[in-house]
Design a protein around this motif. Structure first.
Motif, PDB file in Angstrom:
ATOM      1  N   VAL A   3       0.617  -1.410  -0.001  1.00 27.13           N
ATOM      2  CA  VAL A   3       0.435   0.070   0.167  1.00 27.13           C
ATOM      3  C   VAL A   3       0.969   1.258   0.249  1.00 27.13           C
ATOM      4  CG1 VAL A   3      -1.750   1.012   1.069  1.00 27.13           C
ATOM      5  CG2 VAL A   3      -1.514  -1.170   1.944  1.00 27.13           C
ATOM      6  N   ARG A   4       0.522   2.282  -1.407  1.00 26.30           N
ATOM      7  CA  ARG A   4       1.038   3.241  -0.852  1.00 26.30           C
ATOM      8  C   ARG A   4       0.786   4.331   0.343  1.00 26.30           C
ATOM      9  NH1 ARG A   4      -1.036   5.987  -6.156  1.00 26.30           N
ATOM     10  NH2 ARG A   4      -0.879   7.735  -4.389  1.00 26.30           N
ATOM     11  N   GLY A   5       2.109   4.963   0.535  1.00 27.47           N
ATOM     12  CA  GLY A   5       1.459   5.599   2.113  1.00 27.47           C
ATOM     13  C   GLY A   5       1.094   6.468   2.017  1.00 27.47           C
ATOM     14  N   ASP A   6       0.333   6.968   1.275  1.00 31.20           N
ATOM     15  CA  ASP A   6      -0.235   8.777   1.278  1.00 31.20           C
ATOM     16  C   ASP A   6      -1.061   7.813   1.326  1.00 31.20           C
ATOM     17  OD1 ASP A   6      -0.210   7.232  -2.233  1.00 31.20           O
ATOM     18  OD2 ASP A   6      -0.842   9.104  -2.483  1.00 31.20           O
ATOM     19  N   ASP A   7      -1.430   6.397   0.503  1.00 31.51           N
ATOM     20  CA  ASP A   7      -3.350   5.557   1.214  1.00 31.51           C
ATOM     21  C   ASP A   7      -3.081   5.546   2.397  1.00 31.51           C
ATOM     22  OD1 ASP A   7      -3.874   6.040  -1.854  1.00 31.51           O
ATOM     23  OD2 ASP A   7      -3.015   4.194  -2.721  1.00 31.51           O
ATOM     24  N   LEU A   8      -2.437   4.952   2.900  1.00 30.75           N
ATOM     25  CA  LEU A   8      -3.207   3.978   4.250  1.00 30.75           C
ATOM     26  C   LEU A   8      -2.810   5.455   5.243  1.00 30.75           C
ATOM     27  CD1 LEU A   8      -2.348   2.011   5.927  1.00 30.75           C
ATOM     28  CD2 LEU A   8       0.227   2.783   6.102  1.00 30.75           C
ATOM     29  N   LYS A  14      -9.652   8.532   7.598  1.00 27.22           N
ATOM     30  CA  LYS A  14     -10.870   7.689   7.386  1.00 27.22           C
ATOM     31  C   LYS A  14     -11.671   7.267   9.002  1.00 27.22           C
ATOM     32  CE  LYS A  14     -11.708   7.122   2.493  1.00 27.22           C
ATOM     33  NZ  LYS A  14     -11.575   6.710   2.047  1.00 27.22           N
ATOM     34  N   LEU A  15     -10.258   5.768   9.164  1.00 21.47           N
ATOM     35  CA  LEU A  15     -10.894   4.712  10.291  1.00 21.47           C
ATOM     36  C   LEU A  15     -10.810   5.886  12.419  1.00 21.47           C
ATOM     37  CD1 LEU A  15     -11.367   2.999  11.225  1.00 21.47           C
ATOM     38  CD2 LEU A  15      -9.020   2.255  11.570  1.00 21.47           C
ATOM     39  N   ARG A  16     -10.150   6.915  12.440  1.00 17.52           N
ATOM     40  CA  ARG A  16      -9.711   7.901  13.382  1.00 17.52           C
ATOM     41  C   ARG A  16     -11.456   8.489  13.168  1.00 17.52           C
ATOM     42  NH1 ARG A  16      -5.627  12.854  12.686  1.00 17.52           N
ATOM     43  NH2 ARG A  16      -7.166  13.457  12.092  1.00 17.52           N
ATOM     44  N   LYS A  17     -11.669   8.937  11.600  1.00 14.60           N
ATOM     45  CA  LYS A  17     -13.236   9.834  12.143  1.00 14.60           C
ATOM     46  C   LYS A  17     -14.513   8.908  11.996  1.00 14.60           C
ATOM     47  CE  LYS A  17     -10.655  13.553   9.735  1.00 14.60           C
ATOM     48  NZ  LYS A  17     -11.416  14.099   7.918  1.00 14.60           N
ATOM     49  N   GLY A  18     -14.000   7.774  12.211  1.00 10.79           N
ATOM     50  CA  GLY A  18     -15.224   7.063  12.718  1.00 10.79           C
ATOM     51  C   GLY A  18     -15.970   6.455  10.924  1.00 10.79           C
ATOM     52  N   ARG A  19     -15.389   6.882   9.498  1.00 11.83           N
ATOM     53  CA  ARG A  19     -15.708   6.575   8.133  1.00 11.83           C
ATOM     54  C   ARG A  19     -15.231   5.576   7.221  1.00 11.83           C
ATOM     55  NH1 ARG A  19     -14.844  12.496   7.216  1.00 11.83           N
ATOM     56  NH2 ARG A  19     -13.762  11.166   5.389  1.00 11.83           N
ATOM     57  N   GLY A  20     -13.936   4.872   8.025  1.00 11.64           N
ATOM     58  CA  GLY A  20     -13.294   3.725   7.568  1.00 11.64           C
ATOM     59  C   GLY A  20     -13.154   2.306   8.373  1.00 11.64           C
ATOM     60  N   ILE A  26      -3.876  -2.044   6.937  1.00  5.43           N
ATOM     61  CA  ILE A  26      -4.017  -0.999   7.822  1.00  5.43           C
ATOM     62  C   ILE A  26      -3.195  -2.107   8.936  1.00  5.43           C
ATOM     63  CG2 ILE A  26      -5.029   0.011   9.514  1.00  5.43           C
ATOM     64  CD1 ILE A  26      -7.002   1.162   8.221  1.00  5.43           C
ATOM     65  N   ILE A  27      -4.050  -3.920   8.882  1.00  4.34           N
ATOM     66  CA  ILE A  27      -3.334  -4.132   9.652  1.00  4.34           C
ATOM     67  C   ILE A  27      -2.331  -4.639   9.005  1.00  4.34           C
ATOM     68  CG2 ILE A  27      -3.959  -6.662  10.938  1.00  4.34           C
ATOM     69  CD1 ILE A  27      -7.164  -6.010  10.742  1.00  4.34           C
ATOM     70  N   SER A  28      -1.665  -5.071   8.610  1.00  3.44           N
ATOM     71  CA  SER A  28      -0.983  -5.260   8.030  1.00  3.44           C
ATOM     72  C   SER A  28       0.417  -4.576   7.915  1.00  3.44           C
ATOM     73  CB  SER A  28      -0.366  -6.083   6.561  1.00  3.44           C
ATOM     74  OG  SER A  28      -0.700  -5.135   5.778  1.00  3.44           O
ATOM     75  N   HIS A  29       0.293  -2.932   8.425  1.00  8.28           N
ATOM     76  CA  HIS A  29       1.035  -2.113   8.596  1.00  8.28           C
ATOM     77  C   HIS A  29       1.072  -1.617   9.366  1.00  8.28           C
ATOM     78  CE1 HIS A  29       0.862  -2.340   3.775  1.00  8.28           C
ATOM     79  NE2 HIS A  29       2.057  -1.616   4.122  1.00  8.28           N
ATOM     80  N   VAL A  30      -0.407  -1.735  10.321  1.00  8.15           N
ATOM     81  CA  VAL A  30       0.183  -0.861  11.361  1.00  8.15           C
ATOM     82  C   VAL A  30      -0.078  -1.837  12.414  1.00  8.15           C
ATOM     83  CG1 VAL A  30      -0.960   0.390  13.306  1.00  8.15           C
ATOM     84  CG2 VAL A  30      -1.289   0.879  10.960  1.00  8.15           C
TER      85      VAL A  30
END
Length: 101
Positions: A3-8, A14-20, A26-30
């Protein structure tokens, strides 16, 4: 999965705002930075993915587990959805990379 960094970053915002949603990218990178991620798959889904990893067909798995082939396909589909996988091989790869199978 690469995944490109900007996509991540976009996905995390989005996840932080509750929309993602928590995707496999995300799991594999974070996930590794936060410790081992909890497995979202049921025991049956993991069992079936292990059998898929052995190149067994849905019919073979169904026979071995005393299920219908349709039920096996439903478990595989559910696992793919939970892991945001493109196909069954990708689901196996994600589960293996996370150490779940």
């Amino acid at each position: 999965m690469r995944v490109r960094g900007d996509d991540l970053v976009k996905d995390l915002k989005k996840l932080r705002k509750g929309r993602g949603i928590l995707t496999s990218s995300i799991i594999s990178h974070v996930g590794p930075a936060l410790g081992e991620a909890d497995c979202p798959l049921s025991d049956r889904e993991l069992e079936i993915l292990r059998m898929v990893e052995e190149d067994r067909t849905a019919t073979d798995i169904a026979y071995a587990l005393h299920l219908s082939a349709g039920t096996v396909r439903n478990y595989i589909s559910s696992a793919m959805t939970k892991l945001d996988a493109r196909n069954r091989a990708h689901a196996v790869r994600i589960a293996r990379d996370q150490g779940w199978i």
